[in-house]
Design an enzyme around this catalytic site. Structure first.
Site, PDB file in Angstrom:
ATOM      1  N   HIS A  53       0.836  -1.199   0.000  1.00 54.33           N
ATOM      2  CA  HIS A  53       0.000   0.000   0.000  1.00 54.33           C
ATOM      3  C   HIS A  53       0.874   1.253   0.000  1.00 54.33           C
ATOM      4  O   HIS A  53       2.084   1.163  -0.223  1.00 54.33           O
ATOM      5  CB  HIS A  53      -0.973  -0.029   1.189  1.00 54.33           C
ATOM      6  CG  HIS A  53      -0.287  -0.056   2.511  1.00 54.33           C
ATOM      7  ND1 HIS A  53       0.062   1.083   3.186  1.00 54.33           N
ATOM      8  CD2 HIS A  53       0.153  -1.090   3.280  1.00 54.33           C
ATOM      9  CE1 HIS A  53       0.677   0.755   4.324  1.00 54.33           C
ATOM     10  NE2 HIS A  53       0.739  -0.562   4.391  1.00 54.33           N
ATOM     11  N   ALA A  54       0.305   2.411   0.249  1.00 52.77           N
ATOM     12  CA  ALA A  54       0.994   3.695   0.095  1.00 52.77           C
ATOM     13  C   ALA A  54       2.299   3.811   0.878  1.00 52.77           C
ATOM     14  O   ALA A  54       3.317   4.229   0.327  1.00 52.77           O
ATOM     15  CB  ALA A  54       0.053   4.836   0.472  1.00 52.77           C
TER      16      ALA A  54
END
Length: 89
Positions: free
Chosen positions: A14-15
């Site tokens: 994810h980010a």
């Protein structure tokens, strides 16, 4: 040069881990790519990496070409290991 990894982070890639990987390889002059499901993108592009949608349990390949390719892959490998993102496959 390339290395394979298995993503073990519960949230996948994810980010936050994407940002860490991009920041780790950006200083290198080599072209660094991340591949998943027969798609490869520039590992220096946060948007490209995020677009791959890499989930937990995914097998990825990080590859590099250029003068400092080995160092770039080793840096990415250390981030993946040290940040508990994944493990070498």
């Amino acid at each position: 040069m390339e290395k394979q990894f298995k993503i073990t982070s519960p949230e996948g890639l994810h980010a936050r881990p994407c940002t860490l990987l991009v920041a780790a390889v950006t200083p290198f002059s080599s072209d660094v790519k991340i591949s998943y499901n027969d798609r490869a993108v520039n590992l220096k592009s946060i948007m490209g990496v995020m677009a791959l949608g890499i989930p937990t349990g995914a097998n990825i390949t990080i590859s590099a070409e250029g003068a400092d390719a080995e160092a770039a892959i080793e840096k990415a490998a250390s981030v993946i290991s040290n940040e508990n993102i994944g493990e070498e496959a």
